[in-house]
Design an enzyme around this catalytic site. Sequence first.
Site, PDB file in Angstrom:
ATOM      1  CG  HIS A   1      60.798  54.319  37.310  1.00 41.98           C
ATOM      2  ND1 HIS A   1      61.395  53.195  36.797  1.00 41.98           N
ATOM      3  CD2 HIS A   1      60.455  55.086  36.241  1.00 41.98           C
ATOM      4  CE1 HIS A   1      61.435  53.282  35.471  1.00 41.98           C
ATOM      5  NE2 HIS A   1      60.875  54.419  35.107  1.00 41.98           N
TER       6      HIS A   1
ATOM      7  CG  LEU B   1      70.820  46.019  33.788  1.00 43.55           C
ATOM      8  CD1 LEU B   1      70.284  45.578  32.429  1.00 43.55           C
ATOM      9  CD2 LEU B   1      72.086  46.837  33.590  1.00 43.55           C
TER      10      LEU B   1
ATOM     11  CB  CYS C   1      60.876  46.750  36.897  1.00 45.95           C
ATOM     12  SG  CYS C   1      61.414  47.854  38.177  1.00 45.95           S
TER      13      CYS C   1
ATOM     14  CG  ASP D   1      66.942  48.541  29.621  1.00 48.26           C
ATOM     15  OD1 ASP D   1      67.368  48.168  30.723  1.00 48.26           O
ATOM     16  OD2 ASP D   1      67.574  49.292  28.846  1.00 48.26           O
TER      17      ASP D   1
ATOM     18  CG  LEU E   1      68.895  52.306  29.174  1.00 52.02           C
ATOM     19  CD1 LEU E   1      67.584  53.098  29.220  1.00 52.02           C
ATOM     20  CD2 LEU E   1      69.993  53.098  28.469  1.00 52.02           C
TER      21      LEU E   1
ATOM     22  NE  ARG F   1      62.839  50.071  29.064  1.00 51.26           N
ATOM     23  CZ  ARG F   1      62.199  49.714  30.157  1.00 51.26           C
ATOM     24  NH1 ARG F   1      62.441  50.319  31.281  1.00 51.26           N
ATOM     25  NH2 ARG F   1      61.296  48.750  30.136  1.00 51.26           N
TER      26      ARG F   1
HETATM   27  C1  CIR Z   1      65.815  51.305  32.620  1.00 56.96           C
HETATM   28  O1  CIR Z   1      66.735  52.096  32.877  1.00 56.96           O
HETATM   29  O2  CIR Z   1      64.815  51.647  32.003  1.00 56.96           O
HETATM   30  C2  CIR Z   1      65.948  49.865  33.082  1.00 56.96           C
HETATM   31  N1  CIR Z   1      67.323  49.506  33.122  1.00 56.96           N
HETATM   32  C3  CIR Z   1      65.319  49.667  34.438  1.00 56.96           C
HETATM   33  C4  CIR Z   1      63.829  49.883  34.445  1.00 56.96           C
HETATM   34  C5  CIR Z   1      63.233  49.635  35.781  1.00 56.96           C
HETATM   35  N2  CIR Z   1      61.817  49.717  35.730  1.00 56.96           N
HETATM   36  C6  CIR Z   1      61.055  50.087  36.731  1.00 56.96           C
HETATM   37  O3  CIR Z   1      61.542  50.548  37.761  1.00 56.96           O
HETATM   38  N3  CIR Z   1      59.748  50.038  36.549  1.00 56.96           N
END
Ligand code: CIR
Length: 253
Positions: free
Chosen positions: A161, A242, A248, A60, A18, A85
């Site tokens: 986030h 992404l 993350c 992801d 994503l 997810r």
């Molecule tokens: C998403 O859209 O869920 C992933 N592409 C990116 C997640 C990033 N996670 C975070 O900031 N903790």
Amino acid sequence: MFKNVIVKTPGESYINGLTTSDLGTPILEKALDQHQAYVEALKACGVEVTILPSNVDFPDSTFVEDTAVLTPKFAVISNPGAPSRNKEIHEMEPALQSFYENIHYIQAPGTLEGGDILQIDDHFYIGLSARTNLAGAEQLKLILELENYKATIVQLEKFFHLKTGIAYLGDQTVVVAGEFVDHPDFNEYTKIIVPPEEVYAANCIRVNDYVIIPAGYPVTKQKINKAGFQTIELEMSEFQKLDGGLSCLSLRF
Ligand code: CIR
């Protein structure tokens, strides 16, 4: 001090993950190299790194932070708000069971992703975002308060986030960007302000004696160094594509 870190290798489907950015499709080989460098940097910070194998069913799933909230005594398994997810938590659960006896769960209709949770000593901040809803935030707040932590729910305006725009470095010092620069909830802390052109650098992580920051953000790096923290810089281009940052990619505890 953190003793342990859990990471998960990006799989071949990572390039289909994503994103809301227009930075292009990630290059898998480069993402794997950058992930390897991330693991090496964590080891240099003195933590034991558990590396979970990739799973192509979950593009992801290298962004493990979103699956849980961890403290020294208990884990909370999240309920990710992104449908593609959501089932990543089933792979994380056995890994966490090997470290924790006390595990709580966020339950539907509550949704929550770990990227929306920031711990500042005994106080947790819980972001309300496109991924974390009020029901999920309130469940976590209750769990944390029962475990004698403080918890504050913060409505996000623009950030993806919560930790896209704020990091805690220890010593009552936060790194803040965008909507958090003047946010009243964080006024009690010493602020390192990230300039608008370096906003990606707001997602950095303090791991024991170092702050790991993304490479290519000299103003933020200099401010963090000037505040007395040693930094390690890492190339993050393939994760930035992404919407992923340094926090993350790991669960730290
Ligand atoms: C998403 O859209 O869920 C992933 N592409 C990116 C997640 C990033 N996670 C975070 O900031 N903790």
